[in-house]
Design a protein around this motif. Sequence first.
Motif, PDB file in Angstrom:
ATOM      1  N   VAL A 111       0.835  -1.200   0.000  1.00 47.58           N
ATOM      2  CA  VAL A 111       0.000   0.000   0.000  1.00 47.58           C
ATOM      3  C   VAL A 111       0.872   1.252   0.000  1.00 47.58           C
ATOM      4  N   VAL A 165      -6.354  -4.433   4.004  1.00 46.08           N
ATOM      5  CA  VAL A 165      -5.592  -5.162   2.989  1.00 46.08           C
ATOM      6  C   VAL A 165      -4.937  -6.364   3.662  1.00 46.08           C
ATOM      7  N   ALA A 168      -3.999  -4.165  -2.701  1.00 49.10           N
ATOM      8  CA  ALA A 168      -3.438  -2.838  -2.446  1.00 49.10           C
ATOM      9  C   ALA A 168      -3.795  -1.876  -3.575  1.00 49.10           C
TER      10      ALA A 168
END
Length: 418
Positions: free
Chosen positions: A18, A380, A400
């Motif tokens: 991310v 996530v 992500a």
Amino acid sequence: MLTTDTVVIGAGHAGLAVSRLLTDAGRDHVVIDRGRVAERWRTERWDSLHLLTPNWMTRLPGWHYPGPDSEAYMAVADLVAHLERYAASFAAPVRTGTTVLAVTACAGGYRVTTDQGTWATRHVVVATGPWGRPRVPAGIDLEGSGLVLTTASRYRNPGALPDGGVLVVGASSSGVQIADELSRAGRRVVLAAGRHTRMPRRYRGLDVFWWLERTGRLARTIDEVRDPAAARNEPSLQLVGRNEPDRSAEDLDLAALAGRGVRVTGRLRAVSGGVASFEDSLPAAVAESDARMHRFLDAVDAHVDAAGLGPEVWEPLRPRPFAVHRVPTRLDLRAEGIGTVLLATGYRPDHPWLRVPVTGHDGVIRQHRGVTPAPGLYVVGQRFQHRRDSGFIDGARHDAESVVTHLASGRPLDPTPR
């Protein structure tokens, strides 16, 4: 009070994926973790562990395995170094040694309170993974028995356990690997096996993950399955990652363990007064697991025929059946020389600091493609979050990307979480 556009909680592979995408998008953010980068891999895994996935599957946004052996399996220490290099490659804004105390909603977003200060932020991404508290089955009472109870997350090596044999509870990937290591170290091992997923390490000359990807199994989404809850609770594959020259001998299943002297029983029912009782469930569990394995291998064979992929050397050799016989339903563990009960029974979600109403009755964060019912709050790295490979390092890149795309676009919430 500190301010930032996005706080990512967790500096494992999912949080770093991310962070890389947020960096590429020019979004101000911080990644916080109670420990170091890849802390769980450092402190909650056993010494000899290797990834179940081959190195070519260690793919993250803008990053892939750079080494010479893409078919090998990365050791935990190498994975930690791999993730550290990944974080350094884009100067990930990681704040280590920062424990989250509370995430609460506030005007304009969220307040993330930690032991190192408080952030005001528009967005929060929970990237702590599917792990939480070890799952302890009901009915285990070791009081006065002299037996020691431990979990797979605390296991390091055979020498770190008390003397004597070990009852390993759970026959997914962790359970069979630990049982195998203990048996090879000369320990007497009893393995209590419930529902499990048998799979050969290699089939028709290629790693089983090559076939899982090639046939589209890893890309299958939660929207395509009949029972999302059951899919998210599927047992992990009975596999081991070893870097021996002869990788054809790497199958690790109940048949292989029994051949090395491990005593396999049905699912554990209870332990009381040093006596363990087991369900008479092993024949049915073995039959179900083998049937699912053969259905998948049939699909591989059909794919090979349809795509013309079958050189003569790719013989479709399948694992031999596991003959179930003389399965005990009761064992006096002390009389059997068992000194330790080791639980490899998975984990329960644990987010005591998440003070936003987005979790279900089971503690799992409700979401669809990482978008939760709370605007600006994302997740996530959950098992089967959207794709079947979401729980693997390789799958985090897809989740992500979905989360960061949604976060940056300011679109309305996705459909009802599943």
